[in-house]
Write a protein that holds these residues in place. Structure first.
Motif, PDB file in Angstrom:
ATOM      1  N   THR A 191       0.847  -1.188   0.000  1.00  0.00           N
ATOM      2  CA  THR A 191       0.000   0.000   0.000  1.00  0.00           C
ATOM      3  C   THR A 191       0.886   1.243   0.000  1.00  0.00           C
ATOM      4  OG1 THR A 191      -0.031   0.120   2.401  1.00  0.00           O
ATOM      5  CG2 THR A 191      -1.766  -1.208   1.361  1.00  0.00           C
ATOM      6  N   ARG A 192       0.262   2.396  -0.067  1.00  0.00           N
ATOM      7  CA  ARG A 192       0.986   3.661   0.016  1.00  0.00           C
ATOM      8  C   ARG A 192       1.755   3.744   1.334  1.00  0.00           C
ATOM      9  NH1 ARG A 192       0.335   8.723  -2.405  1.00  0.00           N
ATOM     10  NH2 ARG A 192      -1.440   7.918  -3.539  1.00  0.00           N
ATOM     11  N   GLU A 193       1.125   3.277   2.406  1.00  0.00           N
ATOM     12  CA  GLU A 193       1.771   3.291   3.717  1.00  0.00           C
ATOM     13  C   GLU A 193       2.980   2.355   3.748  1.00  0.00           C
ATOM     14  OE1 GLU A 193      -1.631   2.803   3.331  1.00  0.00           O
ATOM     15  OE2 GLU A 193      -2.103   4.899   3.780  1.00  0.00           O
ATOM     16  N   ASP A 194       2.846   1.210   3.102  1.00  0.00           N
ATOM     17  CA  ASP A 194       3.983   0.279   3.011  1.00  0.00           C
ATOM     18  C   ASP A 194       5.151   0.945   2.291  1.00  0.00           C
ATOM     19  OD1 ASP A 194       2.580  -1.838   4.234  1.00  0.00           O
ATOM     20  OD2 ASP A 194       1.737  -2.462   2.303  1.00  0.00           O
ATOM     21  N   TRP A 195       4.854   1.612   1.180  1.00  0.00           N
ATOM     22  CA  TRP A 195       5.918   2.275   0.419  1.00  0.00           C
ATOM     23  C   TRP A 195       6.582   3.338   1.284  1.00  0.00           C
ATOM     24  CZ3 TRP A 195       9.071   1.566  -3.377  1.00  0.00           C
ATOM     25  CH2 TRP A 195       9.813   2.629  -3.860  1.00  0.00           C
ATOM     26  N   ALA A 196       5.789   4.134   1.996  1.00  0.00           N
ATOM     27  CA  ALA A 196       6.351   5.192   2.846  1.00  0.00           C
ATOM     28  C   ALA A 196       7.270   4.595   3.908  1.00  0.00           C
ATOM     29  CB  ALA A 196       5.230   6.003   3.491  1.00  0.00           C
ATOM     30  N   HIS A 197       6.830   3.513   4.530  1.00  0.00           N
ATOM     31  CA  HIS A 197       7.640   2.865   5.575  1.00  0.00           C
ATOM     32  C   HIS A 197       8.939   2.299   4.999  1.00  0.00           C
ATOM     33  CE1 HIS A 197       8.672   0.483   9.093  1.00  0.00           C
ATOM     34  NE2 HIS A 197       8.751  -0.583   8.306  1.00  0.00           N
ATOM     35  N   LEU A 198       8.831   1.576   3.893  1.00  0.00           N
ATOM     36  CA  LEU A 198      10.011   0.948   3.300  1.00  0.00           C
ATOM     37  C   LEU A 198      10.969   1.986   2.723  1.00  0.00           C
ATOM     38  CD1 LEU A 198       8.278  -2.084   1.613  1.00  0.00           C
ATOM     39  CD2 LEU A 198       9.892  -2.152   3.517  1.00  0.00           C
ATOM     40  N   SER A 199      10.426   3.006   2.089  1.00  0.00           N
ATOM     41  CA  SER A 199      11.313   4.015   1.494  1.00  0.00           C
ATOM     42  C   SER A 199      12.066   4.769   2.585  1.00  0.00           C
ATOM     43  CB  SER A 199      10.539   4.974   0.592  1.00  0.00           C
ATOM     44  OG  SER A 199       9.586   5.702   1.322  1.00  0.00           O
TER      45      SER A 199
END
Length: 176
Positions: free
Chosen positions: A86-94
């Protein structure tokens, strides 16, 4: 870009390629690396769930910023039930990848800034040769581009490496 009707929940490899912009061979490669999954029809054709579009977009975005596929695979595997990011996953991983990218940028900047330091004489042992011999660590042993050919196998012990290392030679006047 071809539109796929919402009622279609599975995509052929050609449809996934057209929608994602990734070559069919890249999709097969991603699948072989465990980044995306497909099921096989009775005719042995691949079918991808629609969420493979987001996974491919995630993989390609991470690759564009220099994240290795192994790291991307690990990140995807950490998602609950390997769901689509999700968008939140991308934010966390990035955010987690930020320091790695900052370090890589620092190394590339150093490489760019010192690219021509040793191009004239090629001795690779100058104190300023940050590309092949940072801090002139080989300068005490020998000079010249022979250093690039000097390689040891991981199984070679220190005694064997010492025996293979030539005695230091005097540096030519034009290299000082």
């Amino acid at each position: 870009m071809p539109q796929i009707p919402e009622k279609i929940h599975e995509l052929t490899v050609g449809q996934l390629s057209a929608r994602s912009g990734a070559a069919v061979s890249a999709l097969h490669f991603y699948e072989s690396k465990g980044l995306i999954n497909s099921r096989r029809t009775t005719g042995n054709q691949r079918r991808y769930h629609r969420d493979a579009l987001r996974r491919v977009a995630f993989v390609r975005a991470a690759q564009r910023v220099g994240i290795p596929l192994a790291t991307i695979r690990e990140a995807l595997a950490e998602l609950p039930e390997e769901r689509t990011p999700t968008r939140e996953d991308w934010a966390h991983l990035s955010e987690a990848w930020r320091s790695e990218l900052d370090e890589r940028i620092k190394q590339l900047s150093r490489l760019r800034d010192h690219l021509t330091d040793c191009i004239g004489c090629g001795c690779l042992s100058l104190e300023t040769c940050v590309l092949s011999n940072p801090d002139d660590v080989f300068g005490d042993r020998m000079t010249g581009s022979r250093l690039m050919a000097e390689r040891t196998r991981p199984t070679d012990g220190p005694e064997k490496r010492a025996a293979l290392t030539p005695a230091p030679q005097k540096e030519p006047e034009d290299c000082r």
